[in-house]
Design an enzyme around this catalytic site. Structure first.
Site, mmCIF file in Angstrom:
data_model
loop_
_atom_site.group_PDB
_atom_site.id
_atom_site.type_symbol
_atom_site.label_atom_id
_atom_site.label_comp_id
_atom_site.label_asym_id
_atom_site.label_seq_id
_atom_site.Cartn_x
_atom_site.Cartn_y
_atom_site.Cartn_z
ATOM 1 N N GLY A 5 0.838 -1.359 -0.224
ATOM 2 C CA GLY A 5 0.199 -0.191 -0.301
ATOM 3 C C GLY A 5 1.183 1.260 -0.107
ATOM 4 O O GLY A 5 1.888 1.097 0.608
ATOM 5 N N GLN A 43 3.326 9.752 1.292
ATOM 6 C CA GLN A 43 3.690 9.467 0.871
ATOM 7 C C GLN A 43 4.970 9.947 -0.229
ATOM 8 O O GLN A 43 6.165 8.900 0.146
ATOM 9 C CB GLN A 43 4.377 8.154 1.202
ATOM 10 C CG GLN A 43 2.892 7.633 2.929
ATOM 11 C CD GLN A 43 3.155 5.881 2.838
ATOM 12 O OE1 GLN A 43 2.099 5.178 2.293
ATOM 13 N NE2 GLN A 43 4.425 5.164 3.213
ATOM 14 N N HIS A 74 -2.133 7.582 7.039
ATOM 15 C CA HIS A 74 -1.690 8.492 5.851
ATOM 16 C C HIS A 74 -2.664 9.636 5.827
ATOM 17 O O HIS A 74 -1.672 10.848 5.939
ATOM 18 C CB HIS A 74 -0.911 7.544 5.249
ATOM 19 C CG HIS A 74 0.413 6.676 5.646
ATOM 20 N ND1 HIS A 74 1.068 7.621 5.808
ATOM 21 C CD2 HIS A 74 0.841 5.538 5.473
ATOM 22 C CE1 HIS A 74 2.376 6.663 6.181
ATOM 23 N NE2 HIS A 74 1.860 5.201 6.467
ATOM 24 N N CYS A 109 6.175 0.521 7.008
ATOM 25 C CA CYS A 109 5.431 1.464 6.439
ATOM 26 C C CYS A 109 6.817 1.912 5.100
ATOM 27 O O CYS A 109 8.193 2.092 6.274
ATOM 28 C CB CYS A 109 5.585 2.470 7.312
ATOM 29 S SG CYS A 109 4.806 3.594 6.593
ATOM 30 N N LEU A 110 6.654 2.095 4.217
ATOM 31 C CA LEU A 110 7.416 2.237 3.356
ATOM 32 C C LEU A 110 8.087 3.310 3.515
ATOM 33 O O LEU A 110 9.704 4.123 3.374
ATOM 34 C CB LEU A 110 6.851 2.655 1.360
ATOM 35 C CG LEU A 110 6.436 1.406 0.874
ATOM 36 C CD1 LEU A 110 6.135 2.063 -0.056
ATOM 37 C CD2 LEU A 110 7.798 0.118 1.892
ATOM 38 N N HIS A 122 -3.865 1.343 7.899
ATOM 39 C CA HIS A 122 -3.077 2.116 8.043
ATOM 40 C C HIS A 122 -2.537 3.063 6.431
ATOM 41 O O HIS A 122 -2.441 4.468 6.660
ATOM 42 C CB HIS A 122 -1.640 1.027 7.299
ATOM 43 C CG HIS A 122 -0.814 1.178 7.411
ATOM 44 N ND1 HIS A 122 0.289 1.584 8.608
ATOM 45 C CD2 HIS A 122 -0.091 2.051 5.827
ATOM 46 C CE1 HIS A 122 2.042 1.727 7.844
ATOM 47 N NE2 HIS A 122 1.151 2.090 6.632
ATOM 48 N N GLU A 123 -3.167 3.000 5.969
ATOM 49 C CA GLU A 123 -3.304 4.233 4.166
ATOM 50 C C GLU A 123 -4.035 5.582 4.686
ATOM 51 O O GLU A 123 -3.608 5.994 4.244
ATOM 52 C CB GLU A 123 -3.439 3.242 2.444
ATOM 53 C CG GLU A 123 -2.058 1.675 2.846
ATOM 54 C CD GLU A 123 -0.625 2.390 2.644
ATOM 55 O OE1 GLU A 123 -0.473 3.910 2.495
ATOM 56 O OE2 GLU A 123 0.012 2.005 2.836
#
Length: 182
Positions: free
Chosen positions: A47, A52, A143, A96-97, A139-140
Site C-alpha cells: 500500500g 508518502q 496516512h 511502512c515505506l 494504515h493507508e
C-alpha cells in the site's frame, strides 16, 4: 518512472498533514495513481498513500496480492472513508515505506468497511476482515489524516522506533526494507 527517491521518509512533516479531498479525476490524478503503483511495486509494498510521495491529496493504492510476483491486483482508492471499523482488536506487525528499517506492532479493529471512488468516479465499497487488506486499508487511510503507525505507540516505544528508523536510513535502508520487530 518509479524511484525510491519518490518516497517521503520520516520525519518529513508532510507525513503529519491532513490531505485534501480530490474534487475531480483528472489526467494528473490518473498519472499520480500510476506513479504511486509503480513506486509501491518497486519497493515491494502492499500500500502507498499520496502524502508518502509528497502529494497532499486523498488517494491511496493497495495491492495485497502482489508480494514480488507478477500477480498484480491493484486498487486505487480516491477519497477513501472508513464506514465501519469494528470486530475483535488484533495486533499486527506493520511496516511502512516511509519508515524503512523498522516494523512496529499496531492494534487495530479486525474488520473494516471502506467507501471510495475509483478512477472512473464510481463509488465502491471494500470490506475486509482478519487479513492484510483490513490492516492495509486502515494504515493507508491513517496516512491521509496525518497519522502514522508510530503514532499508535506509547512515548518510549515511539522514540525508540523513530531512533531505529533514523539509524536505518543513515545506514542506507530503502523503502520496503523492514527490520526485526522488538
Amino acid at each position: 518512472m518509479a524511484s525510491f527517491d519518490d518516497i517521503v521518509l520520516s520525519p518529513d512533516p508532510r507525513l503529519k498533514q491532513r490531505c485534501a479531498e480530490i474534487e475531480e479525476v483528472t489526467p494528473e490524478v490518473r498519472a499520480l495513481a500510476e506513479r504511486m503503483l509503480d513506486d509501491m511495486y518497486l519497493a515491494y509494498g502492499c500500500g502507498l498513500a499520496a502524502p508518502q510521495v509528497g502529494e497532499l491529496v486523498r488517494l491511496v493504492v493497495i495491492d495485497c496480492d502482489y508480494a514480488g510476483t507478477d500477480n498484480r491486483n491493484p486498487y486505487v482508492l480516491i477519497n477513501p472513508r472508513i464506514i465501519a471499523a469494528d470486530g475483535e482488536e488484533r495486533d499486527f506487525a506493520e511496516g511502512c515505506l516511509s519508515f524503512p528499517g523498522i516494523s512496529v506492532t499496531v492494534t487495530r479493529p479486525s474488520h473494516v468497511i471502506v467507501e471510495a471512488e475509483d478512477l472512473e468516479g464510481d463509488t465502491l465499497r471494500y470490506e475486509a476482515s482478519d487479513n492484510l487488506m483490513a490492516v492495509c486499508l486502515q494504515h493507508e487511510i491513517d496516512h491521509l489524516d496525518g497519522k502514522t503507525m508510530v503514532d499508535y505507540l506509547g512515548p518510549i516505544e515511539r522514540a525508540r522506533a523513530l531512533a531505529e528508523c533514523r539509524k536505518a536510513i543513515e545506514e542506507g535502508a530503502l523503502p520496503g526494507e523492514v527490520g526485526d520487530e522488538e
